[in-house]
Scaffold this active site. Structure first.
Site, mmCIF file in Angstrom:
data_model
loop_
_atom_site.group_PDB
_atom_site.id
_atom_site.type_symbol
_atom_site.label_atom_id
_atom_site.label_comp_id
_atom_site.label_asym_id
_atom_site.label_seq_id
_atom_site.Cartn_x
_atom_site.Cartn_y
_atom_site.Cartn_z
ATOM 1 N N SER A 296 5.393 18.724 5.024
ATOM 2 C CA SER A 296 5.496 19.796 4.049
ATOM 3 C C SER A 296 6.941 20.289 3.948
ATOM 4 O O SER A 296 7.835 19.501 3.655
ATOM 5 C CB SER A 296 4.520 20.916 4.425
ATOM 6 O OG SER A 296 4.364 21.837 3.391
ATOM 7 N N ASP A 363 -3.224 15.844 -3.015
ATOM 8 C CA ASP A 363 -2.434 16.979 -2.544
ATOM 9 C C ASP A 363 -1.433 17.383 -3.630
ATOM 10 O O ASP A 363 -0.720 16.547 -4.184
ATOM 11 C CB ASP A 363 -1.707 16.582 -1.254
ATOM 12 C CG ASP A 363 -0.894 17.715 -0.664
ATOM 13 O OD1 ASP A 363 -1.072 18.878 -1.083
ATOM 14 O OD2 ASP A 363 -0.060 17.429 0.224
ATOM 15 N N HIS A 422 -3.788 18.921 2.180
ATOM 16 C CA HIS A 422 -2.392 18.963 2.623
ATOM 17 C C HIS A 422 -2.265 18.863 4.147
ATOM 18 O O HIS A 422 -1.179 18.653 4.670
ATOM 19 C CB HIS A 422 -1.768 20.265 2.131
ATOM 20 C CG HIS A 422 -0.298 20.395 2.339
ATOM 21 N ND1 HIS A 422 0.623 19.545 1.745
ATOM 22 C CD2 HIS A 422 0.439 21.269 3.084
ATOM 23 C CE1 HIS A 422 1.843 19.901 2.098
ATOM 24 N NE2 HIS A 422 1.765 20.933 2.915
#
Length: 513
Positions: A296, A363, A422
């Site tokens: 991320s 995602d 995610h």
């Protein structure tokens, strides 16, 4: 543009992961180990078959989950490490996926996961925002004992341009309960392979792992979608057209002279340590690699860090009149776009950095920033022309994508909670079961129960509780007189090595104030 990113990211949980208390604090705190609570006792090759069963480990099971942090390459990696590290941009290795590459991706993904599992986000703790474990026992404490790496330095970050509290509620008003830092946070670490692991890898590997979004300032960094020329951040890029997302750059380059942990920027900390280790092991005549990983936000920081290492030549050292250069590679997970076409051109073509991005096709985070002007919508020539017109929000992904689909796994349920799509552990689960396009899903031994460490993504018939990876009694322990307290840390927080200025000076960087 920030509103667009916010719509994608604001639904993700602020706290991704909770970890265990430090075992060194007290003998009364017993931590559950991550590798053996549940194991796979059956698997499915297609989503049309009945779901596999997950049960408790039994003495007669011959399919016990593999220990975390290990890669079974049967001696291949030492001979093939440059190929696995991206020397040919992973041509022919992704679909179907090469088993050695799969093992390496999972291992580096676990390095990124460890940054979450070790993060102290207890707002009642004076160490909130730090790493819970000492560097010397880090991998053991996060359940990766025997992984074959040792942490050489922790990395800390801040955004000192943002006058906002980093944590939810300030509870530390008394002098004896003051936070170790109001703005600085543990953001990652640098680790190096041991001698034994180096023999298996075929080279001395320097791993840099970056953590994803948890704190308030990091969320602000995520949502700052405008771009800044990279050279204005202090990274010595000769091309003024190379631009990156401002929030990522700020978190990477900001420092705070009033904080003993952030008086060096995360950038300076990482570069100094990589430079030191590269010179050390090149000086011993060893082959060296630099592998950067993150999830991320951590993926964005990993891209910036890998670019910076190559741009400053922190990966190079003189050797008998020659310059030895350690190859730099990024293994990223669920990462957003970081920069424009100029950034990609400099990263891939001019600096020769390799990047492999692992993404779940459902995602949303990898689809931002650059919702309108991106590599999926327009060819490079168009993006370059639009950028030169001064239009904001022109972004492009780097490197090669390995696209996975969580719907291929019979272990995972349908859910409207997009944070599950995610989740890093879910990505590692998908990697473990992925064979190739249209070839079904078959686990190779990684424990599916890990998916629910910090999410509720496994099918309920597997009987694995959601968000099970937590501190027992939230870290509270009972004293001899019967009271329940949050125990103090029986150690000093790891600070910056004394030779940091020396190695920054060797790189030609301005010393900290």
């Amino acid at each position: 543009m920030a509103a667009t990113i916010s719509s994608c990211l604001s639904l993700l949980p602020t706290v991704h992961h909770r970890g265990f208390p430090n075992a060194a604090l007290t003998n009364t705190v017993q931590r559950r180990r991550r590798s053996c609570r549940y194991v796979v006792v059956a698997s499915a090759s297609t989503t049309n078959r009945a779901a596999p069963v997950i049960g408790e480990t039994g003495s007669g099971s011959d399919q016990a989950a593999k220990p975390s942090g290990h890669s079974d390459d049967h001696g291949e990696l030492a001979a093939r490490w440059r190929e696995i590290h991206g020397s040919n941009n992973w041509e022919g290795l992704l679909d179907p996926i090469d088993d050695v590459l799969r093992g390496e991706l999972i291992r580096y993904g676990e390095f990124a996961q460890a940054t979450y599992d070790s993060f102290d986000y207890d707002r009642f703790s004076p160490y909130c925002g730090s790493c819970k474990y000492p560097a010397r026992t880090f991998f053991h404490d996060v359940g990766l004992g025997g992984v074959g790496y040792e942490v050489s330095r922790y990395l800390y970050a801040t955004c000192n341009g943002l006058k906002l509290p980093n944590f939810a509620n300030r509870k530390h008003t008394a002098a004896d309960a003051k936070l170790w830092s109001e703005s600085g946070t543990f953001i990652g670490y640098v680790a190096v392979s041991t001698d034994e692991e180096t023999a298996r890898l075929g080279r001395r590997d320097i791993a840099v792992a970056w953590r994803g979004t948890i704190t308030r300032l990091e969320w602000v960094a995520d949502l700052t979608s405008d771009q800044i020329p990279l050279r204005e951040t202090g990274v010595p890029c000769p091309d003024p057209d190379v631009k990156v997302e401002r929030g990522f750059a700020a978190l990477y380059t900001d420092k705070d002279a009033g904080c003993r942990f952030c008086r060096y920027s995360a950038r300076e900390q990482a570069l100094a340590e990589v430079r030191k280790l590269v010179e050390l092991y090149h000086g011993r005549g060893e082959q060296v690699s630099v592998t950067v990983t993150g999830h991320s936000l951590g993926s964005g920081l990993a891209m910036l860090c890998a670019f910076d290492v190559a741009e400053t030549r922190a990966n190079a050292s003189p050797d008998d009149g020659r310059v030895r250069v350690a190859p730099v590679c990024v293994f990223s997970f669920a990462g957003p776009r970081v920069g424009n076409v100029g950034f990609r051109r400099r990263f891939e073509r001019e600096l020769g950095v390799r990047a492999l991005r692992v993404v779940n096709v459902h995602d949303r985070v990898p689809k931002v920033p650059g919702v309108f002007f991106n590599e999926a919508a327009f060819p490079e020539l168009v993006l370059r022309a639009v950028g030169r017109l001064g239009v904001g929000g022109v972004y492009t992904h780097l490197g090669v994508a390995l696209e996975l689909d969580h719907r291929a796994s019979p272990f995972l349920k349908e859910t409207l909670d997009i944070s599950c799509y995610h989740n890093l552990e879910a990505h590692l689960h998908l990697l473990d079961g992925f064979r190739g396009s249209g070839e079904g899903f078959e686990l190779r031994g990684r424990d599916p129960a890990l998916v629910n460490k910090s999410s509720d993504f496994l099918r309920e018939d597997h009987m694995v509780p959601p968000v099970w990876y937590q501190a027992e009694n939230k870290g509270m322990v009972r004293t001899e007189d019967g009271r329940w307290v949050l125990p103090p840390r029986q150690r000093e927080l790891d600070q910056h090595p004394e030779d940091t200025d020396h190695h920054l000076q060797r790189l030609g960087l301005t010393l900290t104030a």
